[in-house]
Scaffold this active site. Sequence first.
Site, short mmCIF file in Angstrom:
data_model
loop_
_atom_site.label_atom_id
_atom_site.label_comp_id
_atom_site.label_asym_id
_atom_site.label_seq_id
_atom_site.Cartn_x
_atom_site.Cartn_y
_atom_site.Cartn_z
N ASP A 44 0.82 -1.22 0.00
CA ASP A 44 0.00 0.00 0.00
C ASP A 44 0.85 1.27 0.00
O ASP A 44 0.52 2.25 -0.66
CB ASP A 44 -0.92 0.01 1.22
CG ASP A 44 -2.09 -0.95 1.08
OD1 ASP A 44 -2.40 -1.34 -0.06
OD2 ASP A 44 -2.69 -1.31 2.10
N ALA A 152 -11.98 5.28 1.65
CA ALA A 152 -10.89 4.35 1.33
C ALA A 152 -9.89 4.26 2.46
O ALA A 152 -9.30 3.20 2.69
CB ALA A 152 -10.20 4.77 0.03
#
Length: 255
Positions: A44, A152
């Site tokens: 990520d 998100a």
Amino acid sequence: MNINKIALIYNHNSKHLAIIEEIKKLYNYCKIEEAEVIIVIGGDGELLHNIHRYMHLNIPFYGVNLGSLGFLMNPLDTKKLLQNIHDSTVSILNPLLMQVADTNGQIYTALAINEVSIFRKTNQAAKFRIEVNGIERMNELVADGALVATPAGSSAYNLSASGPILPLESNMLCLTPICSFRPRRWHGALLLSSATIKFEILNTNKRPVNATADFQEFNNITNVTVKSTKDKPVKLLFNKNHTLEDRIIKEQFGG
């Protein structure tokens, strides 16, 4: 989604270079500026850094997970990589726009995909005042800090701070305290994505505070304004059987 031109980004110091070299041999790649899709290999963090770097190109990103968590990534499937991209679904993320002022009077702006956070710089708790849409909602919060998270980003730092997880299409933001001392029972607020949130730092000399937009940090701030912006949408691609919306729902049930 028919894709003919793809660009590949990865960390050249990665411990997974053997896997990356295998992927490089299977497909032809172009320059990032010419791509229809940017593939980011890593975790990520790698994806977020490259979104910030290339979001101005308005090219969709497809993450391949070789990191630890990979919440925003897709599982590695070397042989089906192109097919998975062709069949993928698109999630549109609207980042947060942060404006900060520091004790020297300097003004800075930055974008955040996940969250904007403010936090104490020393051993003393931070004190700040909170406005929403120009209206004072809390005259003093004493805490280690606070954050504003997008849907998100609601399953990242926000969740670790005991904030709620938001559905991706909810058009809401999380305002979450970090280790709140006073008011002790305040757990934060859910706000419409159209809201403008302002933090005014109290007693900046004795209780200095820093602010971050994702990984970009600013020191010794006096106030922070945060709002969602639709001017710079980010397109993330996910495998059709592994969408971001599905992951957010799964996370709410401890998945």
